[in-house]
Design a protein around this motif. Structure first.
Motif, PDB file in Angstrom:
ATOM      1  N   LYS A   2       9.851  -0.604  15.587  1.00  0.00           N
ATOM      2  CA  LYS A   2       8.770  -1.126  16.409  1.00  0.00           C
ATOM      3  C   LYS A   2       7.462  -1.108  15.620  1.00  0.00           C
ATOM      4  O   LYS A   2       7.229  -0.200  14.827  1.00  0.00           O
ATOM      5  CB  LYS A   2       8.607  -0.307  17.671  1.00  0.00           C
ATOM      6  N   LEU A   4       3.024  -2.458  15.933  1.00  0.00           N
ATOM      7  CA  LEU A   4       1.946  -3.026  16.741  1.00  0.00           C
ATOM      8  C   LEU A   4       1.816  -4.501  16.426  1.00  0.00           C
ATOM      9  O   LEU A   4       1.947  -4.910  15.276  1.00  0.00           O
ATOM     10  CB  LEU A   4       0.614  -2.343  16.424  1.00  0.00           C
ATOM     11  N   LYS A   5       1.554  -5.281  17.453  1.00  0.00           N
ATOM     12  CA  LYS A   5       1.300  -6.712  17.294  1.00  0.00           C
ATOM     13  C   LYS A   5       0.047  -7.045  18.091  1.00  0.00           C
ATOM     14  O   LYS A   5      -0.180  -6.496  19.163  1.00  0.00           O
ATOM     15  CB  LYS A   5       2.486  -7.530  17.770  1.00  0.00           C
ATOM     16  N   SER A   7      -2.613 -10.119  19.623  1.00  0.00           N
ATOM     17  CA  SER A   7      -2.816 -11.508  20.026  1.00  0.00           C
ATOM     18  C   SER A   7      -4.304 -11.764  20.196  1.00  0.00           C
ATOM     19  O   SER A   7      -4.916 -11.298  21.163  1.00  0.00           O
ATOM     20  CB  SER A   7      -2.097 -11.800  21.350  1.00  0.00           C
ATOM     21  N   CYS A  17      -9.271  -0.233  22.998  1.00  0.00           N
ATOM     22  CA  CYS A  17      -8.154   0.294  22.213  1.00  0.00           C
ATOM     23  C   CYS A  17      -8.637   1.352  21.228  1.00  0.00           C
ATOM     24  O   CYS A  17      -8.030   2.416  21.094  1.00  0.00           O
ATOM     25  CB  CYS A  17      -7.428  -0.835  21.489  1.00  0.00           C
ATOM     26  N   VAL A 118      -2.127   0.284  23.264  1.00  0.00           N
ATOM     27  CA  VAL A 118      -1.358  -0.735  23.982  1.00  0.00           C
ATOM     28  C   VAL A 118      -1.485  -0.515  25.485  1.00  0.00           C
ATOM     29  O   VAL A 118      -1.692  -1.464  26.253  1.00  0.00           O
ATOM     30  CB  VAL A 118       0.124  -0.712  23.548  1.00  0.00           C
ATOM     31  N   GLU A 119      -1.375   0.729  25.906  1.00  0.00           N
ATOM     32  CA  GLU A 119      -1.453   1.061  27.334  1.00  0.00           C
ATOM     33  C   GLU A 119      -2.810   0.715  27.937  1.00  0.00           C
ATOM     34  O   GLU A 119      -2.890   0.288  29.080  1.00  0.00           O
ATOM     35  CB  GLU A 119      -1.179   2.551  27.543  1.00  0.00           C
ATOM     36  N   CYS A 121      -5.155  -1.534  26.823  1.00  0.00           N
ATOM     37  CA  CYS A 121      -5.656  -2.905  26.659  1.00  0.00           C
ATOM     38  C   CYS A 121      -5.572  -3.675  27.980  1.00  0.00           C
ATOM     39  O   CYS A 121      -4.490  -3.902  28.503  1.00  0.00           O
ATOM     40  CB  CYS A 121      -4.873  -3.632  25.578  1.00  0.00           C
ATOM     41  N   GLY A 124      -3.553  -7.193  27.560  1.00  0.00           N
ATOM     42  CA  GLY A 124      -2.270  -7.266  26.870  1.00  0.00           C
ATOM     43  C   GLY A 124      -2.352  -7.857  25.480  1.00  0.00           C
ATOM     44  O   GLY A 124      -1.383  -8.450  25.005  1.00  0.00           O
ATOM     45  N   LYS A 127       0.657  -5.271  21.639  1.00  0.00           N
ATOM     46  CA  LYS A 127       2.047  -5.010  22.038  1.00  0.00           C
ATOM     47  C   LYS A 127       2.658  -4.062  21.016  1.00  0.00           C
ATOM     48  O   LYS A 127       2.244  -4.013  19.869  1.00  0.00           O
ATOM     49  CB  LYS A 127       2.870  -6.300  22.065  1.00  0.00           C
ATOM     50  N   TYR A 128       3.652  -3.321  21.445  1.00  0.00           N
ATOM     51  CA  TYR A 128       4.402  -2.446  20.545  1.00  0.00           C
ATOM     52  C   TYR A 128       5.856  -2.820  20.696  1.00  0.00           C
ATOM     53  O   TYR A 128       6.522  -2.453  21.660  1.00  0.00           O
ATOM     54  CB  TYR A 128       4.153  -0.982  20.930  1.00  0.00           C
ATOM     55  N   GLU A 129       6.326  -3.652  19.766  1.00  0.00           N
ATOM     56  CA  GLU A 129       7.709  -4.148  19.855  1.00  0.00           C
ATOM     57  C   GLU A 129       8.333  -4.286  18.488  1.00  0.00           C
ATOM     58  O   GLU A 129       7.689  -4.233  17.488  1.00  0.00           O
ATOM     59  CB  GLU A 129       7.787  -5.460  20.606  1.00  0.00           C
TER      60      GLU A 129
END
Length: 129
Positions: A2, A4-5, A7, A17, A118-119, A121, A124, A127-129
């Motif tokens: 996983k 961090l991403k 946008s 953040c 992430v939580e 923001c 959104g 993201k953590y994926e």
């Protein structure tokens, strides 16, 4: 693994953040002590731009640490006992994420797999994926 991403289309530049990151790790709200740096600004042409300094877990900092103080796996971890504060890891980071506090690097550890950035923001953008 996983990661961090970010946008930029969803980001409003609020810096919640970074505030949450510093509070989580340092116990105070301080942008200079955050392990993430995302903000927005307008350039001279009035175009909205983003600074998106966040760790992508590329591992270059760990590879460049002469003391082997940075452990790289599903996240980064700093062995304070090995770290001499030489400052080699910061300039090696291709995203200019690493800051220093008390001569030690501040590294993103993704909060143990539940990144507070992430939580928190509100839109959104992270993201953590």
């Amino acid at each position: 693994m996983k990661r961090l991403k970010f946008s930029k289309e969803a980001c409003i530049g609020c810096q919640l953040c970074a505030q949450a990151c510093s509070a989580m790790h340092e116990g105070e709200y301080s942008l200079s002590k955050a392990r993430i740096g995302i903000s927005s600004y307008y350039d001279k042409g009035k175009e909205l731009k983003y600074l998106d300094a966040y760790c992508t877990l590329c591992g270059i900092c760990a590879k460049n640490c002469p003391e082997g103080a940075i452990e790289f796996g599903d996240s980064l971890a700093l062995d304070s006992g090995k770290c001499t504060g030489c400052g080699t890891c910061g300039p090696a980071c291709p995203r200019s994420v690493i800051k220093y506090f008390n001569e030690k690097p501040l590294l993103c550890d993704t909060c143990g797999g539940a990144p507070v950035c992430v939580e928190i923001c509100p839109h959104g953008a992270l993201k953590y994926e």
